[in-house]
Enzyme design. Structure first.
Site, PDB file in Angstrom:
ATOM      1  N   GLU A 272     -11.058  -3.356  -3.790  1.00  0.00           N
ATOM      2  CA  GLU A 272     -10.066  -2.399  -4.278  1.00  0.00           C
ATOM      3  C   GLU A 272      -9.877  -2.547  -5.776  1.00  0.00           C
ATOM      4  O   GLU A 272      -9.296  -3.532  -6.239  1.00  0.00           O
ATOM      5  CB  GLU A 272      -8.749  -2.639  -3.541  1.00  0.00           C
ATOM      6  CG  GLU A 272      -8.891  -2.599  -2.041  1.00  0.00           C
ATOM      7  CD  GLU A 272      -7.844  -3.445  -1.318  1.00  0.00           C
ATOM      8  OE1 GLU A 272      -6.644  -3.230  -1.531  1.00  0.00           O
ATOM      9  OE2 GLU A 272      -8.246  -4.340  -0.559  1.00  0.00           O
TER      10      GLU A 272
ATOM     11  N   HIS B 119       0.800  -1.236   0.000  1.00  0.00           N
ATOM     12  CA  HIS B 119       0.000   0.000   0.000  1.00  0.00           C
ATOM     13  C   HIS B 119       0.834   1.288   0.000  1.00  0.00           C
ATOM     14  O   HIS B 119       0.482   2.271   0.660  1.00  0.00           O
ATOM     15  CB  HIS B 119      -0.969  -0.005   1.188  1.00  0.00           C
ATOM     16  CG  HIS B 119      -2.054  -1.044   1.080  1.00  0.00           C
ATOM     17  ND1 HIS B 119      -2.514  -1.532  -0.125  1.00  0.00           N
ATOM     18  CD2 HIS B 119      -2.774  -1.697   2.045  1.00  0.00           C
ATOM     19  CE1 HIS B 119      -3.468  -2.414   0.096  1.00  0.00           C
ATOM     20  NE2 HIS B 119      -3.636  -2.554   1.387  1.00  0.00           N
TER      21      HIS B 119
ATOM     22  N   HIS C 263      -9.463   2.446  -0.335  1.00  0.00           N
ATOM     23  CA  HIS C 263      -9.410   1.331   0.616  1.00  0.00           C
ATOM     24  C   HIS C 263     -10.470   1.475   1.715  1.00  0.00           C
ATOM     25  O   HIS C 263     -10.180   1.334   2.904  1.00  0.00           O
ATOM     26  CB  HIS C 263      -8.005   1.228   1.215  1.00  0.00           C
ATOM     27  CG  HIS C 263      -7.625  -0.148   1.630  1.00  0.00           C
ATOM     28  ND1 HIS C 263      -8.044  -0.707   2.813  1.00  0.00           N
ATOM     29  CD2 HIS C 263      -6.883  -1.089   1.021  1.00  0.00           C
ATOM     30  CE1 HIS C 263      -7.547  -1.926   2.906  1.00  0.00           C
ATOM     31  NE2 HIS C 263      -6.840  -2.186   1.824  1.00  0.00           N
TER      32      HIS C 263
HETATM   33  C1  GAL Z   1      -5.618  -5.353   1.916  1.00  0.00           C
HETATM   34  C2  GAL Z   1      -4.549  -6.367   1.780  1.00  0.00           C
HETATM   35  C3  GAL Z   1      -4.567  -7.178   3.047  1.00  0.00           C
HETATM   36  C4  GAL Z   1      -4.343  -6.309   4.249  1.00  0.00           C
HETATM   37  C5  GAL Z   1      -5.338  -5.171   4.220  1.00  0.00           C
HETATM   38  C6  GAL Z   1      -5.081  -4.173   5.294  1.00  0.00           C
HETATM   39  O1  GAL Z   1      -5.701  -4.580   0.778  1.00  0.00           O
HETATM   40  O2  GAL Z   1      -4.712  -7.159   0.643  1.00  0.00           O
HETATM   41  O3  GAL Z   1      -3.620  -8.208   2.990  1.00  0.00           O
HETATM   42  O4  GAL Z   1      -3.037  -5.814   4.247  1.00  0.00           O
HETATM   43  O5  GAL Z   1      -5.309  -4.512   3.008  1.00  0.00           O
HETATM   44  O6  GAL Z   1      -5.171  -4.740   6.554  1.00  0.00           O
END
Ligand code: GAL
Length: 380
Positions: A345, A133, A208
């Site tokens: 997402e 991210h 997100h």
């Molecule tokens: C998602 C990701 C997960 C986790 C989450 C945040 O996008 O794929 O593995 O990191 O965000 O907790």
């Protein structure tokens, strides 16, 4: 003394009500709870509304959606965005990714490394030796500039922008990104992204938001009935790094081509689910063209809220809240339950910079990255 006490109580009660005056029963977050300055930049709370009573509250800290009130069965409004009640609680949160724009690269880049035009770049490692991210100080942690807010009339919108400096989190190039959230009179939240760079770089931002169509994160999202318009997904290893293979969903618990409750198969003995500790995968959308097309439909029978997600992106990461552990406290004092929010997402594929067979995430000077994704709501 007694009189003074009553006057005080009445004043307090009035204050509490006026916070929500004219909000149609919605418990809107207080602007004052987001009013602060970080690294010399002003952080504030903004609101978009429409004629049907929908309300979206957004802070420029992470260009983040902090509440999203939508109509439900019986006319009541529900806040379907999982999150916290103040800037302070977002800063101390156990989950950094509640509601923001994540990037420069949403999801993972293996070992934080990629090669562009013969040069290797190393990014911040913030997820078991991988990059996630956008890194420890990704877009989600930045104070964005607020370029325009139109919070009167129809089709209200807010445009936020951020200049990500050359070398930030290890990425090459000064990247200018703009994100516009528009709320339509048809109960659609449109998110438009545009980005340019002065050196070749990679870019793959996404929204997100964790949705809970019950309207409370005290309840699990396992009861949501979901359809994903995807025939395949990108296979990963146990750290959720793509192997490069694309696998069919046929005869697997990842087959959501027909509407299915999320919880029906989430604990099945299936390697991809073991790796993800539940659903945490990128589905390859069965898109026909390059335009905005329907990608997912999610429905919660209890509230009658249906959310549809449309996008021009080739993939969608569906994460079923597997790291939500039930200890955290949410916006209205409730405990955030286990698997109490889902992220959908819209994006290009995770780790694309290391897989030439995946759609490219490279952005060169003179080009403009763009994405349009739409989250729309109705009651059924
Ligand atoms: C998602 C990701 C997960 C986790 C989450 C945040 O996008 O794929 O593995 O990191 O965000 O907790």
């Amino acid at each position: 003394m007694k009189k003074l006490f009553f006057v005080l109580m009445a004043a307090l009660a009035l204050g509490a009500c006026s916070k929500n005056a004219g909000s149609g029963g919605k418990e809107l977050l207080a602007e004052s709870s987001f009013d602060t300055t970080m690294n010399g930049k002003k952080v504030a709370l903004y609101m978009l509304t429409n004629k049907n009573g929908m309300a979206i509250q957004i802070t420029n800290y992470g260009a983040r959606i902090v509440s999203l009130w939508v109509p439900s069965k019986g006319g009541e409004f529900k806040d379907v965005a999982w999150g916290y009640s103040s800037i302070k609680s977002y800063l101390n949160a156990t989950d950094n990714y509640a509601g923001p724009i994540v990037g420069r690269y949403g999801n993972r880049i293996a070992k934080g490394k990629f090669t562009l035009d013969g040069k290797e770049y190393t990014l911040t490692l913030n997820d078991h030796g991988n990059h996630l991210h956008g890194g420890s100080n990704g877009f989600w942690k930045r104070v964005w500039d607020v370029d325009t807010v139109v919070s009167r009339g129809e089709n209200q919108y807010i445009t936020l922008s951020y200049l990500s400096a050359d070398g930030e989190e290890g990425y090459p190039g000064n990247l200018k990104i703009k994100v516009t959230y528009t709320l339509s009179e048809g109960n659609e939240l449109k998110i438009q992204y545009a980005a340019t760079t002065d050196k070749p770089t990679v870019v793959n931002p996404t929204s997100h938001v964790y949705f809970n169509l019950h309207g409370t994160s005290a309840k699990s999202t396992n009861s949501h009935v979901m359809q994903l318009l995807a025939d395949s997904y990108t296979l990963t290893d146990s750290l959720l790094i793509p192997t490069g293979e694309i696998s069919s969903v046929e005869n697997t618990p990842l087959d959501f081509r027909k509407p299915t409750a999320i919880g029906d198969r989430i604990n099945n003995d299936f390697v991809a689910l073991k790796n993800g500790k539940g659903y945490d995968h990128n589905w390859v959308l069965a898109k026909k063209g390059k335009g905005v097309e329907l990608a997912a439909v999610v429905f919660e029978p209890e509230t009658g809220i249906e959310m549809s997600v449309s996008t021009d992106q080739p993939g969608i990461q569906f994460y079923s809240g597997n790291f939500m552990d039930g200890v955290d406290t949410g916006k209205y004092g409730q405990k955030h339950g286990y698997r109490s929010g889902i992220a959908l997402e819209t994006q290009k594929f995770p780790d694309a910079p290391n897989h030439s067979s995946f759609p490219s995430t490279v952005l060169k000077p003179g080009e403009t990255y763009s994405q349009t994704s739409v989250y729309s709501f109705k009651v059924k």
